[in-house]
Design a protein around this motif. Structure first.
Motif, PDB file in Angstrom:
ATOM      1  N   LEU A   1       0.830  -1.204   0.000  1.00 52.21           N
ATOM      2  CA  LEU A   1       0.000   0.000   0.000  1.00 52.21           C
ATOM      3  C   LEU A   1       0.865   1.254   0.000  1.00 52.21           C
ATOM      4  O   LEU A   1       0.570   2.238  -0.693  1.00 52.21           O
ATOM      5  CB  LEU A   1      -0.919  -0.007   1.219  1.00 52.21           C
ATOM      6  N   LEU A   2       1.970   1.231   0.752  1.00 53.16           N
ATOM      7  CA  LEU A   2       2.857   2.395   0.812  1.00 53.16           C
ATOM      8  C   LEU A   2       3.587   2.635  -0.508  1.00 53.16           C
ATOM      9  O   LEU A   2       3.917   3.772  -0.843  1.00 53.16           O
ATOM     10  CB  LEU A   2       3.888   2.208   1.933  1.00 53.16           C
ATOM     11  N   LEU A   3       3.849   1.567  -1.251  1.00 51.51           N
ATOM     12  CA  LEU A   3       4.560   1.710  -2.517  1.00 51.51           C
ATOM     13  C   LEU A   3       3.638   2.093  -3.671  1.00 51.51           C
ATOM     14  O   LEU A   3       4.057   2.768  -4.609  1.00 51.51           O
ATOM     15  CB  LEU A   3       5.309   0.418  -2.850  1.00 51.51           C
ATOM     16  N   ALA A   4       2.383   1.657  -3.615  1.00 57.52           N
ATOM     17  CA  ALA A   4       1.451   1.960  -4.706  1.00 57.52           C
ATOM     18  C   ALA A   4       0.617   3.199  -4.424  1.00 57.52           C
ATOM     19  O   ALA A   4       0.339   3.994  -5.338  1.00 57.52           O
ATOM     20  CB  ALA A   4       0.529   0.761  -4.953  1.00 57.52           C
ATOM     21  N   GLY A   5       0.211   3.386  -3.159  1.00 59.01           N
ATOM     22  CA  GLY A   5      -0.746   4.429  -2.826  1.00 59.01           C
ATOM     23  C   GLY A   5      -0.294   5.850  -3.100  1.00 59.01           C
ATOM     24  O   GLY A   5      -0.974   6.596  -3.830  1.00 59.01           O
ATOM     25  N   PRO A   6       0.837   6.305  -2.542  1.00 57.45           N
ATOM     26  CA  PRO A   6       1.222   7.702  -2.741  1.00 57.45           C
ATOM     27  C   PRO A   6       1.509   8.061  -4.197  1.00 57.45           C
ATOM     28  O   PRO A   6       1.372   9.219  -4.591  1.00 57.45           O
ATOM     29  CB  PRO A   6       2.490   7.828  -1.884  1.00 57.45           C
ATOM     30  N   ALA A   7       1.934   7.095  -5.004  1.00 60.26           N
ATOM     31  CA  ALA A   7       2.329   7.389  -6.383  1.00 60.26           C
ATOM     32  C   ALA A   7       1.163   7.352  -7.360  1.00 60.26           C
ATOM     33  O   ALA A   7       1.278   7.883  -8.471  1.00 60.26           O
ATOM     34  CB  ALA A   7       3.399   6.399  -6.836  1.00 60.26           C
ATOM     35  N   LEU A   8       0.060   6.729  -6.991  1.00 61.74           N
ATOM     36  CA  LEU A   8      -1.085   6.610  -7.890  1.00 61.74           C
ATOM     37  C   LEU A   8      -2.362   7.027  -7.174  1.00 61.74           C
ATOM     38  O   LEU A   8      -2.445   7.009  -5.950  1.00 61.74           O
ATOM     39  CB  LEU A   8      -1.247   5.161  -8.377  1.00 61.74           C
TER      40      LEU A   8
END
Length: 436
Positions: free
Chosen positions: A389-396
């Protein structure tokens, strides 16, 4: 009957289908159902919060920076460092760590991405920058380590840098034919009117305004807290520096800059508890000042306004829909939060995939992803899905995807989103295997 025409239903079925779909949607609209009414309210509340907290302080400076890149940065300079024929180590190295100092969200980075791509940056470095901008800022990494543990903070930092490089390389490889066609294009380029250090100073002032105005309160004492407490003073210093540069290097008359400064100083002194009013006044004053100028200054505003027209409507529509689907932190949208919490338990492939997909469509303001993940972990979320979630969430986010599609098209956007989701899923699965 003479003059009669026959409709071609091979063409007319599309508007007929659209009208039918809109009619049925309105006819069966579940107005009055508690969850639907709550979802509509959540969408409106999220859109209002976004307008209040992010448009003025985040997007407006980002539009000015994007417009400046489009006007003041040489095509050849962009192509030399980030272009399709640039040294890959340099191009991806610069792009993958570019978010370290930019505390921006997935939406604020969009004008900057659109601008460097328009100036000739290769698809790979441009998408590496697009991912790294909101994913690797130093405040988010520090907060992650302090709240969720140093292992999670380190994994997020390393994973985000590797993601940026791998995603950029993958995008360049998948669409290599498009890149080869673009390589044959030679862009005309006028000699620069300012030296490299002058442009760097100018962009540094703009970036400082963006960074300091959005500096969030840290959870610990020290340097970050000291910067937070002085954030508006630092923003004012950066703005004063920008005013000096406008006179010295852009030929804007001193009386105009002085008048704009007085307009900003008035609300700053009369309403010291509401610095956003002075900030808004400064943005309006700068817009009016450069919009009426000819040459580079006028082109700067024209380019900034062009990015705003392209991006803002899509962002507001996306934020509204995201709010209706997921609600705000601590509130319910159409999708019950219990479903999310149940689906994220353990470290299965399904849990990590669900975390990556949910994060990709949700909207996270800068730094808000950490307390959200902390709450989910407290409700049983596994360590692997937390990292996913931390790797996908902020960027998309949903609004982010709409704008990327307007720049790259849906085919490239779909591949970019799929790469982020797939890599976040795999990373979460591997991390959860070793850190339970």
């Amino acid at each position: 009957m003479n003059g009669a025409t026959t409709l071609d239903w091979r063409v007319e079925w599309r508007p007929l289908a659209l009208l039918t779909a809109v009619f049925l949607a309105l006819f069966y609209l579940p107005v009055g159902a508690p969850r639907f009414d709550q979802a509509v309210l959540e969408g409106l509340l999220l859109a209002r919060w976004y307008a209040r907290e992010h448009v003025l302080l985040c997007l407006v400076p980002a539009f000015f920076i994007a417009g400046a890149i489009a006007v003041f940065v040489s095509d050849l300079a962009v192509m030399r460092y980030l272009g399709r024929g640039a040294n890959n180590v340099l191009a991806y190295g610069v792009a993958s760590v570019s978010g370290t100092l930019l505390a921006v969200c997935s939406c604020t980075v969009l004008p900057l991405f659109a601008s460097i791509h328009k100036r000739g940056a290769g698809l790979g470095p441009a998408t590496a920058f697009l991912y790294s901008g909101p994913a690797i800022n130093v405040l988010a990494i520090t907060l992650t380590g302090s709240v969720l543990g140093w292992q999670m903070g380190l994994a997020r930092a390393v994973g985000a840098v590797l993601f940026a490089v791998v995603i950029g390389l993958a995008m360049a490889f998948v669409f290599r034919r498009d890149e080869e066609m673009a390589n044959g294009l030679v862009l005309p380029d006028a000699p620069p009117s300012r030296s490299l250090w002058q442009n760097a100073t100018f962009f540094g002032a703009l970036a400082a305004i963006l960074v300091f105005a959005n500096w969030g309160r840290p959870q610990s004492d020290g340097l970050w807290l000291a910067i937070y407490e002085a954030k508006w003073a630092l923003t004012a210093i950066a703005a004063a520096g920008l005013a000096v540069l406008l006179v010295a290097w852009f030929g804007i008359e001193r009386w105009k800059v002085a008048l704009a400064a007085l307009a900003v100083a008035a609300p700053a002194l009369l309403l010291p508890g509401h610095p956003q009013v002075a900030f808004a006044t400064g943005a309006v004053a700068l817009s009016l000042m450069v919009a009426r100028e000819g040459g580079e200054a006028g082109s700067w505003f024209e380019s900034s306004w062009g990015f705003a027209k392209q991006i803002m409507p899509l962002l507001f529509a996306g934020v509204l829909v995201a709010g209706m689907l997921f609600g705000r932190p601590g509130s319910e949208g159409l999708i019950p939060s219990q479903w999310v919490e149940v689906a994220l338990g353990g470290n299965s492939l399904a849990a990590n995939l669900f975390a990556a997909v949910a994060g990709a469509f949700m909207y996270f303001a800068t730094l808000t992803e950490v307390p959200i993940v902390q709450g989910l972990v407290g409700n049983g979320m596994g360590q692997g899905p937390a990292l996913a979630l931390l790797l996908a969430g902020p960027a998309l986010s949903l609004p982010n995807m709409l704008v990327i599609a307007s720049v790259l098209g849906w085919r490239k956007t779909s591949v970019y989103v799929a790469l982020v989701v797939a890599m976040a899923t795999i990373s979460g699965l591997l991390y959860g295997t070793f850190f339970v």
